[in-house]
Design an enzyme around this catalytic site. Structure first.
Site, PDB file in Angstrom:
ATOM      1  N   LYS A  51      32.498  -3.449 -17.788  1.00  0.00           N
ATOM      2  CA  LYS A  51      33.083  -2.827 -18.977  1.00  0.00           C
ATOM      3  C   LYS A  51      34.608  -2.747 -18.949  1.00  0.00           C
ATOM      4  O   LYS A  51      35.249  -2.665 -19.997  1.00  0.00           O
ATOM      5  CB  LYS A  51      32.513  -1.425 -19.154  1.00  0.00           C
ATOM      6  CG  LYS A  51      31.093  -1.382 -19.699  1.00  0.00           C
ATOM      7  CD  LYS A  51      31.045  -1.630 -21.183  1.00  0.00           C
ATOM      8  CE  LYS A  51      29.712  -1.263 -21.791  1.00  0.00           C
ATOM      9  NZ  LYS A  51      29.697  -1.420 -23.260  1.00  0.00           N
ATOM     10  N   SER A 300      25.225  -6.377 -14.708  1.00  0.00           N
ATOM     11  CA  SER A 300      26.323  -5.769 -15.456  1.00  0.00           C
ATOM     12  C   SER A 300      26.972  -4.568 -14.779  1.00  0.00           C
ATOM     13  O   SER A 300      28.122  -4.252 -15.063  1.00  0.00           O
ATOM     14  CB  SER A 300      25.850  -5.378 -16.860  1.00  0.00           C
ATOM     15  OG  SER A 300      24.733  -4.517 -16.773  1.00  0.00           O
TER      16      SER A 300
END
Length: 403
Positions: A51, A300
């Site tokens: 992110k 992720s």
């Protein structure tokens, strides 16, 4: 518009804050699936997740005036840390609204990166509404965690790195929450090579993209229930939806039990901690009906709190019959327990817990209960132990394992 020029600009910019995460070949998953499987370990980033890419690129495009107002976002954790880190690098104030269900480790790490944390709501969508209210009230600049094409462009830098590491990649599996990562990855993949198949993977308990694609428009789920907290989103981004419709080749949904099994696989075979949302692509591997393809799974993030980790490991071991608890009734006399232990030992089972209940019945001479929690190699070994107990007259009964 998401253009190749912008993707290249973002890929260059995010190098200022990202660590290299070169693809790792997985012999274990390759052998399991009949494909050549590679892992993109974004769980190894400074903030523990991808992110930071979109957050930093977005903030880098803001004016000095927008930064001085202070930045605000909503996040279940990983985007929060990305914004906090990027804001600190830029000398800007950051406020992050997080759901009250956010794991403590993500809350603390966000605070440690210098952000002010506000806990609000049960799911991301409620936290986001509150963040927008605060932005209006205080004049903060809002940084959306996914429904922003600039943020999605920053996330797409992952695909640029995948192509450089593995130019002949056939499939890319990407987690889906709100759709920012999937938008960036799938759009850039199709710009670079339309033959690459990009598959989105979302939890079945929060399958907002699947529902939206079926309806042909963005829809909002009434609720979300999944251990994959980073992808527990009720509504996919409306700015992203046209790109997802066009560029994703397929969307798969994964049950929570599959994520638990995938966590064990990652820890035992790759010595890596990957959070539940990041495990979605790994769990989806067995749903791919292809062989001899080069497949990349984007891991992720890896921000999982220790309590959740312990629970996932315990439940995973139970699911795979590597830990089970059996109840047997014994006469209350010396030597009974030893006989049970000997049967288990003969089958090479490992006793890890014993509970001896002398108050099972009022007639103790007739029977007392012994509960034994046993470690086994798997289902076949478990059945062998149970069979041997049965042959020796103990009439074993399986009960819920309790560690």
């Amino acid at each position: 518009m998401l253009t190749l020029d912008k993707f290249e600009e973002a890929a260059e910019k995010i190098r200022e804050v990202t660590l290299p995460t070169p693809l790792q070949y997985s012999e274990y998953f390759s052998r399991q699936t009949g494909n050549k499987v590679y892992l993109k370990p974004e769980n190894m980033q400074l903030t523990g997740a991808y992110k930071v890419r979109g957050a930093y690129y977005k903030i880098s495009t803001l004016s000095e005036e927008e930064k001085k107002k202070g930045l605000i976002t909503a996040s279940a954790g990983n985007h929060a840390q990305g914004v906090a880190y990027a804001a600190r690098r830029c000398g800007a104030k950051a406020v992050v609204v997080m759901p009250t269900t956010t794991p403590l480790i993500k809350v603390e790490r966000t605070k440690n990166l210098g952000a002010e944390v506000v806990l609000y709501g049960d799911v991301y969508d409620q936290a986001c509404e509150h963040a927008l209210e605060l932005a209006k009230e205080h004049g903060y600049t809002f940084i959306h965690p996914f429904n922003d094409l600039t943020v999605a462009t920053g996330q797409g830098s992952i695909m640029m790195e995948i192509i450089k590491d593995l130019p002949t990649v056939d499939y890319v599996l990407v987690p889906v929450g709100g759709g920012g990562l999937a938008t960036g990855v799938s759009t850039l993949a199709k710009l670079l090579n339309p033959h690459i198949r990009v598959i989105g993977v979302e939890p079945s308990g929060a399958a907002c993209l699947t529902a939206s694609l079926k309806a042909g428009k963005v829809v909002t789920l009434p609720s979300a229930s999944t251990i994959a907290d980073g992808t527990a989103v009720l509504t996919p981004g409306d700015q992203l939806f046209p790109y997802l419709q066009k560029n994703l080749d397929q969307v798969l949904t994964i049950d929570d039990d599959e994520l638990i099994a995938a966590f064990l696989d990652m820890v035992e075979n790759h010595k890596m901690v990957v959070e539940n949302s990041g495990l979605l692509p790994v769990a989806a591997l067995k749903h791919l009906d292809v062989k001899n393809k080069k497949v990349v799974c984007i891991l992720s993030g890896g921000n999982m709190d220790v309590i959740t980790m312990a629970s996932v490991v315990q439940n995973g071991l139970i699911m795979r019959d590597r830990i089970f608890t059996v109840s047997v009734l014994l006469p209350d006399k010396p030597g009974s327990l030893v006989r049970v232990a000997q049967v288990i030992a003969n089958q090479k089972g490992n006793v890890i817990k014993l509970e001896h209940n002398q108050f099972y019945t009022t007639n103790r001479s007739e029977a007392v209960e012994l509960r034994v929690t046993i470690e086994a190699f798997g289902t076949a070994h478990k059945q062998a132990i149970l069979s041997d107990l049965e042959k020796n007259g103990f009439r074993p009964r399986l009960v819920s394992a309790n560690l």
